[in-house]
Design a protein around this motif. Structure first.
Motif, PDB file in Angstrom:
ATOM      1  N   GLU A 244       0.798  -1.220   0.000  1.00 30.56           N
ATOM      2  CA  GLU A 244       0.000   0.000   0.000  1.00 30.56           C
ATOM      3  C   GLU A 244       0.839   1.283   0.000  1.00 30.56           C
ATOM      4  O   GLU A 244       0.384   2.326  -0.435  1.00 30.56           O
ATOM      5  N   ARG A 245       2.059   1.179   0.515  1.00 26.18           N
ATOM      6  CA  ARG A 245       2.816   2.426   0.608  1.00 26.18           C
ATOM      7  C   ARG A 245       3.453   2.838  -0.720  1.00 26.18           C
ATOM      8  O   ARG A 245       3.975   3.937  -0.847  1.00 26.18           O
ATOM      9  N   PHE A 246       3.368   1.971  -1.734  1.00 29.79           N
ATOM     10  CA  PHE A 246       3.873   2.365  -3.050  1.00 29.79           C
ATOM     11  C   PHE A 246       2.768   3.124  -3.780  1.00 29.79           C
ATOM     12  O   PHE A 246       1.933   2.534  -4.464  1.00 29.79           O
ATOM     13  N   ARG A 247       2.745   4.436  -3.551  1.00 26.09           N
ATOM     14  CA  ARG A 247       1.603   5.198  -4.042  1.00 26.09           C
ATOM     15  C   ARG A 247       1.929   6.027  -5.274  1.00 26.09           C
ATOM     16  O   ARG A 247       1.076   6.180  -6.144  1.00 26.09           O
ATOM     17  N   SER A 248       3.095   6.564  -5.372  1.00 25.97           N
ATOM     18  CA  SER A 248       3.393   7.351  -6.577  1.00 25.97           C
ATOM     19  C   SER A 248       3.636   6.399  -7.737  1.00 25.97           C
ATOM     20  O   SER A 248       4.070   5.257  -7.541  1.00 25.97           O
ATOM     21  N   LEU A 249       3.312   6.858  -8.926  1.00 25.88           N
ATOM     22  CA  LEU A 249       3.507   6.026 -10.108  1.00 25.88           C
ATOM     23  C   LEU A 249       4.951   5.573 -10.186  1.00 25.88           C
ATOM     24  O   LEU A 249       5.248   4.415 -10.476  1.00 25.88           O
ATOM     25  N   GLN A 250       5.840   6.505  -9.897  1.00 32.64           N
ATOM     26  CA  GLN A 250       7.263   6.211  -9.902  1.00 32.64           C
ATOM     27  C   GLN A 250       7.564   5.006  -9.010  1.00 32.64           C
ATOM     28  O   GLN A 250       8.211   4.046  -9.440  1.00 32.64           O
ATOM     29  N   ASP A 251       7.080   5.033  -7.787  1.00 34.75           N
ATOM     30  CA  ASP A 251       7.319   3.936  -6.845  1.00 34.75           C
ATOM     31  C   ASP A 251       6.764   2.618  -7.364  1.00 34.75           C
ATOM     32  O   ASP A 251       7.380   1.567  -7.266  1.00 34.75           O
ATOM     33  N   LYS A 252       5.571   2.693  -7.908  1.00 29.53           N
ATOM     34  CA  LYS A 252       4.921   1.480  -8.406  1.00 29.53           C
ATOM     35  C   LYS A 252       5.758   0.843  -9.514  1.00 29.53           C
ATOM     36  O   LYS A 252       5.931  -0.371  -9.565  1.00 29.53           O
ATOM     37  N   LEU A 253       6.255   1.708 -10.397  1.00 28.39           N
ATOM     38  CA  LEU A 253       7.010   1.170 -11.530  1.00 28.39           C
ATOM     39  C   LEU A 253       8.360   0.613 -11.100  1.00 28.39           C
ATOM     40  O   LEU A 253       8.809  -0.405 -11.615  1.00 28.39           O
ATOM     41  N   VAL A 254       8.968   1.273 -10.141  1.00 25.89           N
ATOM     42  CA  VAL A 254      10.230   0.746  -9.620  1.00 25.89           C
ATOM     43  C   VAL A 254       9.985  -0.636  -9.013  1.00 25.89           C
ATOM     44  O   VAL A 254      10.745  -1.581  -9.238  1.00 25.89           O
ATOM     45  N   LEU A 255       8.904  -0.730  -8.289  1.00 26.87           N
ATOM     46  CA  LEU A 255       8.550  -2.008  -7.676  1.00 26.87           C
ATOM     47  C   LEU A 255       8.348  -3.089  -8.746  1.00 26.87           C
ATOM     48  O   LEU A 255       8.869  -4.203  -8.647  1.00 26.87           O
ATOM     49  N   LEU A 256       7.617  -2.724  -9.794  1.00 26.97           N
ATOM     50  CA  LEU A 256       7.366  -3.687 -10.870  1.00 26.97           C
ATOM     51  C   LEU A 256       8.669  -4.112 -11.535  1.00 26.97           C
ATOM     52  O   LEU A 256       8.899  -5.297 -11.774  1.00 26.97           O
ATOM     53  N   ASP A 257       9.531  -3.143 -11.809  1.00 28.39           N
ATOM     54  CA  ASP A 257      10.793  -3.479 -12.460  1.00 28.39           C
ATOM     55  C   ASP A 257      11.655  -4.369 -11.569  1.00 28.39           C
ATOM     56  O   ASP A 257      12.326  -5.277 -12.054  1.00 28.39           O
ATOM     57  N   GLU A 258      11.624  -4.112 -10.278  1.00 27.14           N
ATOM     58  CA  GLU A 258      12.360  -4.982  -9.352  1.00 27.14           C
ATOM     59  C   GLU A 258      11.805  -6.406  -9.386  1.00 27.14           C
ATOM     60  O   GLU A 258      12.548  -7.379  -9.369  1.00 27.14           O
TER      61      GLU A 258
END
Lengths: 491, 632
Positions: A171-185
């Protein structure tokens, strides 16, 4: 007996390697049969008790196996398994004392536990001499897990924890940037399960256009989302995604696939009609069109024939009742059916073979093979004959086939055609060796004799004499050929 | 037994530990739900489960009734349900329906789901969506590896092939990594790891990653596995597509070996019942003929049955005492042998009958022509006729795929015509099958732009090395060209035959295909192990689209080789295609390959492809023979 055995012995010792062919049916099979006889002759001494035979139920599963028991539960749900396993001592397990702790997640991090539990007897016994660490499942929830919700794991750590089956809040991955970093990881971590988990989160928290746009440049993640949507059956979203990606052919295929879930034929036909307009390749569009036309035909034929069969007026249906409905069968099966039941019908009717041939542009080869099989099955040898007879402009008849005549022979033989019919086609086999083989195999003596005569092979012909019956017409024929002074034998 | 001929080959490790581990963990999990319970088992887990546990073990742990997971609603009075399942969304919905139905009718029960080998987040999501999350407890049964024989371990993951190669889903990579972790901790540390293929590389990386954080307490032990070899299935489709002519291969072809055992029907047993037979090294008759070319098998069986006869005949001149000895000491063994002999003779008979009825000889001839690249036209029309006559749909597809891979795709005209006839013979819905096969690169159409593809393949190679692999897959379908001719020339995979190929004393591994083809996967392993790396194989690697690796570990004193491969049994069809991953130990020279396990067919179509062929490649006898001949 001993003589025969000695001969055989000699055979085994003397025979060097011969090229092995599966056509050598006689030799190899007789050898097998021999071995089988030998083994079977021992059966009476051996079969006095079945002690080392597995007990097998009627279905072939060993009694006591799990698959077997499940079938039993299915067939007689009332009878408990207990009666069968009454000899078993219940509760004698060494695991009974096992501490029962509640652990719902940590088992995944199995094979790490160092805690050697006394109750894990057999396991530790088994492992102690090999010097391996103890593989008891991790029993306590690691303390770290309680921190999950409060602490800030980096995207990388989040992915790593998820890979190990631990719960992580996203839930704490809220900015698009964060979400995409998470996905790429997640993608970089190679674990599809985690990739999908992140995608589920993204799908829930992003507008679909944004999600689609980002996935377009992340092919691995995209594959995962598409697969996930297919599995969960979110067809609408899947189609939107494929359209967004301009994958029109996949859109069409994906929609067409749905027809498999429609059981009702009328509805299925309607659905297929709708599929014709989908953006398939030109080639596939015609296949879809054919699919629709075929089902439409089958519905008409089925209705008619069911009626005919019920009325009991038609001889063919009385003699050969239909085993199954023709609905949803392939085209070739439909053609076979119509050659079987509707062979003589005029081209105008939907069920006539010629009509099918025309409508679906069935190649000659395909048509002849199918018609031959159907007519041979009915033992309609005249129809078979007509299938291959052509007349030239002078009115002479000639036998012609778009398939090899050896194939024709094979199909006829499989349908137990009489020798007279068979030999007519064996004679037409072009390759001499194949012809001889087939003629010998199916006892078409005339063909064999004629072929040897044409080959001027006196030795083979003389040898063949012992394969025909003493005093038969065939023997006479061989004799007269052998005595024919006109023939210039090559040997 | 299989290694007796070679002194330099060590005994295989005791893989029985894997079974005991799995059994003990299952028991532990069952005990987590104390009291009587009904157990629902997923159909394709039943055979693997049968190999490690039986009904009495389950009953000892208070399993009352057993059910198969399927679409029927369960009628049961038990207070506790336990589900032993694969992590599949369909199964989650089935369970959720049961739970929700109970809720509606006001029944309260305890539910437990045990996932094998692991749980997926998507499954939990479905449970949450269906409103039963919290009503059920979830556990994982880490049953990653099932030893099927002394030297074959399988992951029994039927869906791996389809999930990874067709859908591009990486969800099983974690399972492979964990299986490696398990092997490494039990039998390692591995001396050296080799691999080729994208999935192999990812699995290796994830495994290393998992390994890093677990303390290395296996140190100082004597490693039982020297090297591991990871290989993607798509490196070598050809091997899987050819008809194998060794006994075990033909048994599989005819009767289907599932999870290491086979059902012999009444025609084999010459009685009215079927017998389930475990086919492994314990079967003394089978173990001697499994890797032999079928033509040698008759002679062997006939010799064997005459010996048996002689043994029995000895009892004629015996006095009472000798007879007593005979009965107490020899009779049992003789009986056992008798039983096995008559089974395998029966099986041979069935195989012969079946193969002579089909045009097996012609089919093999067509396969061999395709491998050699001669008479392509003739083979194509053979395939066409095969389709027209509605002979097995799977065989037809198999031959078409072989044609496609050996020729780098079909000529567009042939592709269209074969496809049309296929749809006419076996049903129009196979349009979906063709689409799947094309996507996976097994059955393709030659494109006009050859040069373009080469460029793209180079681009994709560059991109692959980027960690995130963002754009890679877009090119993957294009990069997956088979290059079969070039590779087989480079590695000499098609033996040049001067005169007759001696099948009884073969000179290479090609004998499993009657001397027509040396399995690429085995050849690669041989070459890499000989060179202790990929040096000198650059061209081959390039043709195979790269992703090779070789990493040295610390100790590597033991000669056992282990090969892991993304294995396949592939199906097509709109409904389903499947493929397991397999692990297998490879003895230094004895090429023990893969037992991919028993992939259940999701559709009638899906049971063809790699699994059967590879199984017979376990040509352990080749290694043995080589050893024998070099010492003599």
């Amino acid at each position: 007996m001993s003589r025969a055995r000695a001969d055989e012995e000699e055979y085994w010792h003397s025979s060097k390697f011969r090229a092995f062919t599966f056509d050598d049916e006689d030799d190899e099979l007789s050898q097998l049969k021999e071995s089988k006889r030998a083994v079977n002759s021992l059966r009476d001494i051996v079969d006095d008790d079945d002690d080392d035979l597995e007990r097998v139920s009627w279905s072939g599963e060993p009694v006591g196996s799990i698959s077997w028991s499940i079938k039993e539960t299915a067939s007689s749900s009332t009878s408990s398994l207990e009666s069968r396993d009454s000899s078993l001592q219940k509760g004698s397990s060494s695991y009974a004392a096992f501490p029962k702790q509640v652990s719902s997640y940590s088992l995944s991090s199995l094979f790490k536990g160092r805690n050697r539990l006394p109750s894990f007897q057999s396991l530790s016994d088994a492992l102690s001499d090999t010097g391996v660490k103890n593989y008891a499942p991790e029993l306590r929830r690691p303390k770290a897990e309680y921190k999950d919700y409060s602490s800030d794991w980096s995207p990388k750590d989040t992915v790593r924890r998820m890979q190990r089956g631990k719960i992580c809040s996203l839930e704490r991955f809220r900015s698009l940037q964060d979400k995409l970093v998470l996905l790429d990881e997640a993608v970089a971590g190679h674990d599809g399960n985690v990739i999908t988990a992140v995608l589920i989160f993204l799908k829930r928290t992003l507008r679909r256009e944004i999600l689609f746009r980002e996935l377009e440049v992340r092919q691995v993640a995209l594959c995962h989302l598409i697969h996930f949507l297919k599995e969960t059956g979110e067809q609408k979203l899947l189609l939107d995604l494929l359209r967004f990606l301009d994958r029109t052919e996949e859109v069409a295929l994906s929609q067409y696939r749905e027809h498999l879930n429609i059981q009702d034929v009328e509805k299925r036909r309607e659905f297929l009609k709708g599929c014709i307009g989908l953006p398939f390749s030109a080639e596939d569009t015609s296949h879809i069109q054919d699919h629709y036309t075929l089902l439409e035909r089958q519905i008409i034929i089925e209705a008619n024939d069911r009626h005919l069969e019920m009325a009991g007026q038609s001889e063919i249906f009385r003699k050969y009742p239909r085993k199954a409905s023709i609905l949803n069968m392939p085209l070739v099966t439909t053609l076979f059916y119509s050659c079987f039941y509707h062979y003589t019908e005029a081209e105008g009717t939907f069920s006539s073979p010629t009509n099918l041939k025309k409508t679906f542009k069935i190649p000659d080869k395909q048509y002849v093979l199918t018609a031959l099989a159907a007519r041979a099955k009915l033992r309609a040898w005249d129809d078979v004959d007509a299938l291959f007879t052509t007349k030239n402009w002078l009115g002479y008849t000639k036998k012609k086939a778009p398939i090899g005549f050896h194939r024709v022979v094979e199909i006829l033989q499989r349908n137990n055609a009489p020798v007279q019919v068979l030999q007519e086609y064996v004679r037409l086999v072009e390759d001499v060796e194949t012809r001889l083989n087939l003629a010998t195999k199916y006892k078409c003596h005339d063909v064999v004799i004629e072929t040897y005569r044409d080959l001027k092979d006196r030795i083979q012909l003389t040898a063949y004499k012992c394969k025909v019956e003493r005093g038969s017409a065939e023997e006479e024929k061989i004799n007269s050929v052998l005595n024919n002074t006109q023939i210039r034998w090559k040997n | 037994m299989a290694f007796a001929g070679r002194r330099d080959v060590p005994e295989p490790p005791d893989f029985g530990i894997l079974k005991r581990l799995a059994r003990d963990q299952l028991i532990y999990l069952l005990e987590q739900l104390p009291g009587k319970k009904d157990l629902f088992i997923e159909a394709d887990l039943m055979s693997p489960l049968d190999r490690i546990a039986n009904v009495s073990i389950l009953k000892q742990h208070e399993v009352d009734k057993l059910y198969k997971v399927d679409s029927r609603p369960a009628l049961s009075t038990s207070d506790q349900f336990c589900f032993l399942v694969r992590p599949r969304i369909k199964t989650m919905r089935y369970i959720a329906d049961i739970v929700n139905a109970d809720k509606m009718s006001g029944r309260s029960r305890k539910y437990k789901i045990i996932f094998s080998p692991q749980k997926f987040y998507a499954c939990e999501m479905v449970l949450e969506e269906e409103g039963v999350f919290g009503d059920v407890t979830c556990d994982e049964w880490s049953f990653y590896l099932l030893p099927l024989d002394e030297d074959i371990i399988s992951m029994e993951l039927p869906e791996f092939f389809r999930d990874y190669f067709l859908e591009g889903d990486h969800r099983w990579i974690n399972s492979i990594a964990r299986a490696l972790q398990l092997l490494n901790s039990l039998y390692g540390p591995f001396g050296k790891a080799y691999g080729i293929g994208r999935c192999a590389k990812m699995s290796y990386e994830l495994w290393r990653d998992l390994e890093e954080e677990s303390e290395g307490d296996g140190q100082g032990r004597r490693p039982e596995i020297g090297n591991i070899f990871l290989m993607d299935r798509d490196t070598d489709y050809v091997t899987a597509l050819c008809s194998q002519v060794v006994y075990e291969g033909l048994v599989d072809d005819t009767f289907r070996i599932k999870c290491g055992s086979v059902d012999f029907g009444p025609d084999v047993t010459s009685s009215d019942k079927s017998i389930k037979v475990l086919l492994n090294a314990q079967d003394k008759v089978f173990s001697q003929i499994r890797n032999e070319h079928f033509s040698s098998v008759f002679g062997f069986l006939s010799q064997k049955s005459r010996n048996l006869q002689a043994q029995y005949d000895r009892r004629r001149g015996m006095d009472i005492k000798q007879m007593k000895n005979f009965v107490s000491q020899e009779l049992k063994g003789l009986k056992q042998e008798h039983r096995l002999l008559s089974l395998h003779i029966g099986a041979c008979e069935s195989i012969m009958k079946k193969k002579t009825k089909q045009d097996f000889q012609e089919m093999i001839k067509a396969e061999h022509s395709l491998l050699e690249g001669f008479d392509i036209r003739e083979s194509t029309s053979f395939i066409e006729e095969h389709i027209d006559r509605q002979v097995s749909p799977i065989e037809s597809l198999r031959l078409m795929c072989l044609l496609s891979i050996t020729e780098n795709g079909l000529v567009p005209k042939d592709y269209r015509s074969l496809k049309t006839q296929y749809l006419q013979s076996y049903g129009p819905e196979h349009l979906l099958t063709f689409h799947n096969l094309k996507r996976i690169g097994l059955l393709t159409e030659q494109s006009a732009g050859e040069t373009l593809t080469a460029v793209e393949s180079r681009v994709s190679k560059l991109v692959t090395d980027r960690a995130a692999g963002k754009i890679t897959d877009a090119f993957n379908s294009l990069a997956r060209r088979s290059n079969f001719r070039a590779i087989s020339k480079k590695l000499g995979l098609i033996p040049r035959v001067d005169g007759e190929y001696d099948l009884k004393m073969p000179r290479d591994m090609a004998y499993v295909f009657s001397g027509a083809y040396i399995p690429l996967s085995c050849k690669i392993i041989e070459q890499v192990l000989e060179r202790r790396g990929w040096l000198g194989l650059e061209e081959v690697v390039r043709l195979l689209n790269g992703n090779e690796f070789s990493v040295s570990g610390n100790a590597g004193l033991n000669g056992n080789e282990f090969s892991v491969s993304g294995n396949a049994r592939l199906g097509a069809g709109g409904q389903g295609a499947v493929g397991p991953t397999a692990l297998c130990p490879i003895q230094t020279a004895a090429w023990r390959t893969i037992q991919p396990g028993s992939p259940s067919a999701l559709s009638s179509l899906s049971s063809w492809g790699a699994a059967p062929s590879l199984r017979s490649l376990r040509s352990g006898s080749w290694g043995r023979r080589e050893g024998a001949s070099s010492s003599s």
